[in-house]
Design an enzyme around this catalytic site. Structure first.
Site, mmCIF file in Angstrom:
data_model
loop_
_atom_site.group_PDB
_atom_site.id
_atom_site.type_symbol
_atom_site.label_atom_id
_atom_site.label_comp_id
_atom_site.label_asym_id
_atom_site.label_seq_id
_atom_site.Cartn_x
_atom_site.Cartn_y
_atom_site.Cartn_z
ATOM 1 N N ASP A 45 -34.993 31.770 0.579
ATOM 2 C CA ASP A 45 -35.322 33.183 0.351
ATOM 3 C C ASP A 45 -36.762 33.498 0.747
ATOM 4 O O ASP A 45 -37.556 33.968 -0.057
ATOM 5 C CB ASP A 45 -35.077 33.516 -1.129
ATOM 6 N N ASN A 73 -37.661 37.329 1.987
ATOM 7 C CA ASN A 73 -37.632 37.246 0.527
ATOM 8 C C ASN A 73 -36.980 38.479 -0.075
ATOM 9 O O ASN A 73 -37.311 39.615 0.265
ATOM 10 C CB ASN A 73 -39.050 37.092 -0.026
ATOM 11 N N ARG A 81 -27.927 34.107 -4.254
ATOM 12 C CA ARG A 81 -26.654 33.673 -4.830
ATOM 13 C C ARG A 81 -25.495 34.499 -4.266
ATOM 14 O O ARG A 81 -24.430 33.958 -3.970
ATOM 15 C CB ARG A 81 -26.697 33.809 -6.354
ATOM 16 N N ASP A 97 -29.810 25.672 -9.150
ATOM 17 C CA ASP A 97 -31.179 26.109 -8.857
ATOM 18 C C ASP A 97 -31.934 25.001 -8.143
ATOM 19 O O ASP A 97 -31.782 23.810 -8.469
ATOM 20 C CB ASP A 97 -31.906 26.486 -10.148
ATOM 21 N N ARG A 131 -38.649 21.141 -20.641
ATOM 22 C CA ARG A 131 -38.336 22.471 -21.146
ATOM 23 C C ARG A 131 -37.135 22.364 -22.070
ATOM 24 O O ARG A 131 -36.405 21.366 -22.065
ATOM 25 C CB ARG A 131 -38.076 23.470 -20.019
ATOM 26 N N GLU A 182 -30.146 38.422 -14.879
ATOM 27 C CA GLU A 182 -28.984 38.711 -14.027
ATOM 28 C C GLU A 182 -27.878 37.674 -14.222
ATOM 29 O O GLU A 182 -26.689 37.984 -14.132
ATOM 30 C CB GLU A 182 -29.418 38.777 -12.555
ATOM 31 N N ASP A 183 -28.276 36.428 -14.511
ATOM 32 C CA ASP A 183 -27.270 35.392 -14.712
ATOM 33 C C ASP A 183 -26.533 35.586 -16.042
ATOM 34 O O ASP A 183 -25.333 35.299 -16.157
ATOM 35 C CB ASP A 183 -27.879 33.994 -14.631
ATOM 36 N N ARG A 211 -40.829 23.663 -14.467
ATOM 37 C CA ARG A 211 -41.858 23.556 -13.430
ATOM 38 C C ARG A 211 -43.239 23.631 -14.056
ATOM 39 O O ARG A 211 -43.448 24.336 -15.036
ATOM 40 C CB ARG A 211 -41.688 24.678 -12.397
ATOM 41 N N HIS A 216 -41.602 29.349 -12.360
ATOM 42 C CA HIS A 216 -40.259 29.530 -12.900
ATOM 43 C C HIS A 216 -40.091 30.958 -13.375
ATOM 44 O O HIS A 216 -40.958 31.522 -14.031
ATOM 45 C CB HIS A 216 -40.002 28.560 -14.057
#
Length: 409
Positions: A45, A73, A81, A97, A131, A182-183, A211, A216
């Site tokens: 992207d 981008n 996706r 990801d 994380r 969005e996910d 990260r 992130h």
């Protein structure tokens, strides 16, 4: 000769993904599923860090079919996706990801689970690396479940196996107008539409990598984006479910995970303008979706904070947040023969504040941690309910019949 349809298309949206991309792609190569049954579609992207070049190097040497798409981008994860989904040919798709990685045997186990149970969505156990990762839904393998009877509503990331025919039948795509969440919107819709959901809980299928370069998506962006995300998910639930317990149990998720953190300790550090803006953004959401059915499913401190947001009382809320931040414990107040437990957070029983006592009432799952509280047996509730029914029947009988059982004039 016609090539056989792949079992799964792995869709990788990548932006400035080096060096994490190296381990990500290595985890795809290491899969135990036959490489001829895997298709990879990677969308760069608009990266400037060598991500696109590394993807093309991988495509040239990989033992599986790899398609690399390089584009300008798009500003978020939804675009790549959707591009990958539009090109996919596999029976299933898996969204990976570029800074995360698959566990060994992940695709083989998830495809087998989906095939065995004919389910449309398959979740594989997630483990966090530097994380946090969701934990409550990985207690055991589940051949077939749904979003209402399990905890899968608390894992709405896109990293799951989806039956592609199912997605195409419902025209499902990621919302490119959202910069975060969005996910959650996509996955919740899939849960609601799916003919069954399976869970692979006995094997780590996905490593969620934190990260350390600050890129992130969950660590970036304005707080207003979180309100956009909450608004979108609440709107989806409103459209897909009628009012009632099923909607309420799912509405807990956006209130608890997306909205409530905006009214936590961070609020103490923010200036008056941001606080006022947050309350303004929250008001239409609270007016439309906050109700007793949602509130009773929360712990007292969660319910209290959201109730104060609904009441538009930032002054009272700051007191509660400071109390929690200072790690103070509310005094337990037992009533009704120790069958009701109230937790005396700030402003409990304050006439001036005007917060209803019911907001401070602990539900049984929270109350049982306090010595002295007694759970009311189920038969007690049934007896009380029966008494109410009998009284109502007597009143109706008096209303519609005469003093000797004849019809009233």
């Amino acid at each position: 000769m016609t090539l056989a349809q792949p079992d799964v298309t792995v869709i990788i949206g990548a932006y400035e993904a080096m060096p994490y991309l190296v381990e990500c792609l290595a985890s795809v190569e290491a899969q135990t599923l036959d490489p001829t049954r895997i298709e990879v579609i990677a969308v760069d992207d608009g990266s400037q860090d060598g991500t696109g070049d590394y993807l093309e190097e991988f495509a040239a040497r990989a033992s599986m079919a790899v398609t690399v798409i390089r584009q300008e981008n798009s500003g978020g994860p939804s675009g790549p996706r959707n591009v990958g989904l539009g090109k996919a040919t596999g029976r299933y798709v898996f969204f990976l990801d570029a800074d995360d990685r698959l566990g060994t045997q992940a695709l083989e186990r998830m495809v087998a689970m989906g095939d065995r149970n004919s389910t449309d969505v398959v979740l594989g156990k997630v483990e966090g690396v530097n994380r946090n990762a969701p934990k409550s839904m990985w207690g055991k393998n589940r051949d077939r479940t749904d979003v209402f009877t399990s905890n899968i509503k608390f894992t709405l990331s896109a990293q799951k196996l989806f039956r592609r025919e199912f997605l195409e039948r419902h025209g499902m795509r990621f919302d490119e107008s959202l910069w975060t969440g969005e996910d959650a919107l996509f996955t919740m819709e899939a849960y609601l539409r799916a003919d069954g959901v399976s869970i692979v809980a006995d094997h780590t299928c996905y490593y969620l990598v934190g990260r350390d370069d600050g890129k992130h998506v969950t660590k970036s962006g304005s707080y207003t984006l979180r309100f956009d995300s909450a608004r979108a998910l609440m709107g989806l639930l409103e459209r897909m479910l009628p009012p009632g317990p099923k909607r309420d149990v799912l509405m807990v998720r956006p209130f608890l995970v997306t909205l409530l953190p905006q009214f936590g300790p961070v609020l103490l550090r923010q200036d008056e303008t941001i606080r006022r803006t947050k309350f303004e953004l929250a008001k239409p959401l609270m007016d439309a979706y906050w109700n007793e059915g949602v509130a009773q499913r929360l712990k007292v401190h969660e319910r209290l904070r959201l109730e104060l947001v609904a009441m538009q009382r930032p002054d009272l809320l700051l007191d509660v947040i400071q109390f929690i931040k200072d790690k103070k414990e509310p005094a337990p107040v037992l009533k009704k023969g120790a069958t009701k437990l109230y937790l005396a957070y700030p402003h409990y029983r304050s006439r001036k504040a005007g917060v209803p006592d019911r907001v401070y009432l602990a539900e049984p799952r929270e109350a049982k941690a306090y010595p002295g509280w007694r759970e009311v047996p189920a038969e007690t509730f049934l007896r009380a309910a029966n008494r109410k029914v009998r009284r109502r029947l007597r009143r109706l009988k008096k209303k519609f019949t005469g003093p000797r059982g004849t019809a009233a004039a």
